[in-house]
Design a protein around this motif. Structure first.
Motif, PDB file in Angstrom:
ATOM      1  N   TYR A   1       2.747  -2.064 -10.663  1.00 43.08           N
ATOM      2  CA  TYR A   1       3.963  -2.439 -10.218  1.00 43.08           C
ATOM      3  C   TYR A   1       4.406  -3.875 -11.237  1.00 43.08           C
ATOM      4  O   TYR A   1       3.469  -4.694 -11.423  1.00 43.08           O
TER       5      TYR A   1
ATOM      6  N   ILE B   1       5.837 -10.758 -11.957  1.00 42.11           N
ATOM      7  CA  ILE B   1       4.395 -10.546 -11.748  1.00 42.11           C
ATOM      8  C   ILE B   1       4.108  -8.889 -12.040  1.00 42.11           C
ATOM      9  O   ILE B   1       4.752  -8.022 -11.757  1.00 42.11           O
ATOM     10  N   LEU B   2       3.101  -8.765 -13.072  1.00 41.40           N
ATOM     11  CA  LEU B   2       2.600  -7.508 -13.260  1.00 41.40           C
ATOM     12  C   LEU B   2       1.378  -7.181 -12.362  1.00 41.40           C
ATOM     13  O   LEU B   2       0.393  -7.727 -12.534  1.00 41.40           O
ATOM     14  N   PHE B   3       1.423  -6.142 -11.578  1.00 41.88           N
ATOM     15  CA  PHE B   3       0.285  -6.047 -10.446  1.00 41.88           C
ATOM     16  C   PHE B   3      -0.299  -4.891 -10.589  1.00 41.88           C
ATOM     17  O   PHE B   3       0.362  -3.689 -10.585  1.00 41.88           O
ATOM     18  N   SER B   4      -1.513  -4.661 -10.752  1.00 41.28           N
ATOM     19  CA  SER B   4      -2.532  -3.545 -10.933  1.00 41.28           C
ATOM     20  C   SER B   4      -2.935  -3.121  -9.473  1.00 41.28           C
ATOM     21  O   SER B   4      -3.681  -3.699  -8.875  1.00 41.28           O
TER      22      SER B   4
ATOM     23  N   ARG C   1      -6.377  -3.896  -7.731  1.00 40.89           N
ATOM     24  CA  ARG C   1      -5.950  -4.754  -7.029  1.00 40.89           C
ATOM     25  C   ARG C   1      -5.623  -6.241  -7.375  1.00 40.89           C
ATOM     26  O   ARG C   1      -6.277  -7.232  -6.693  1.00 40.89           O
ATOM     27  N   ALA C   2      -5.161  -6.374  -8.641  1.00 36.60           N
ATOM     28  CA  ALA C   2      -5.214  -7.791  -9.081  1.00 36.60           C
ATOM     29  C   ALA C   2      -3.737  -7.941  -9.978  1.00 36.60           C
ATOM     30  O   ALA C   2      -3.080  -6.977 -10.307  1.00 36.60           O
ATOM     31  N   VAL C   3      -3.358  -9.507 -10.336  1.00 34.60           N
ATOM     32  CA  VAL C   3      -2.444  -9.823 -10.745  1.00 34.60           C
ATOM     33  C   VAL C   3      -2.770  -9.740 -12.205  1.00 34.60           C
ATOM     34  O   VAL C   3      -3.785 -10.603 -12.709  1.00 34.60           O
ATOM     35  N   LEU C   4      -2.114  -8.921 -13.111  1.00 32.54           N
ATOM     36  CA  LEU C   4      -2.454  -8.965 -14.475  1.00 32.54           C
ATOM     37  C   LEU C   4      -2.027  -9.920 -15.398  1.00 32.54           C
ATOM     38  O   LEU C   4      -2.427 -10.556 -16.295  1.00 32.54           O
TER      39      LEU C   4
ATOM     40  N   GLN D   1       1.600 -13.017 -15.138  1.00 33.83           N
ATOM     41  CA  GLN D   1       2.798 -13.586 -14.384  1.00 33.83           C
ATOM     42  C   GLN D   1       3.609 -14.549 -15.191  1.00 33.83           C
ATOM     43  O   GLN D   1       2.849 -15.231 -16.154  1.00 33.83           O
TER      44      GLN D   1
END
Length: 65
Positions: free
Chosen positions: A2, A25-28, A32-35, A37
């Motif tokens: 996302y 924010i790029l979220f995997s 389950r992690a912020v890649l 921001q």
């Protein structure tokens, strides 16, 4: 994955108020992690919503890298 965007404004009236911060924010989901921001401020003279968003107009006018 996302890509989540967020904005902060000086108020809710699109005719009178301005966007003063944009963030992403790029979220995997699988990890389950912020890649990554990123956020940046846009200069404003006044922020009627400072009590809510905590962003002083002076901070928006500071030199940005």
């Amino acid at each position: 994955m996302y890509l989540i965007f967020d904005t902060e404004t000086t108020g809710l009236d699109p005719e009178l108020d301005q966007v003063l911060e944009v963030g992403a924010i790029l979220f995997s989901v699988s990890q389950r992690a912020v890649l990554a921001q990123l956020s940046f401020l846009l200069p404003v003279e006044d922020n009627a919503a400072q009590a809510l968003n905590g962003i002083s107009p002076v901070a928006t006018q500071a030199a940005q890298p």
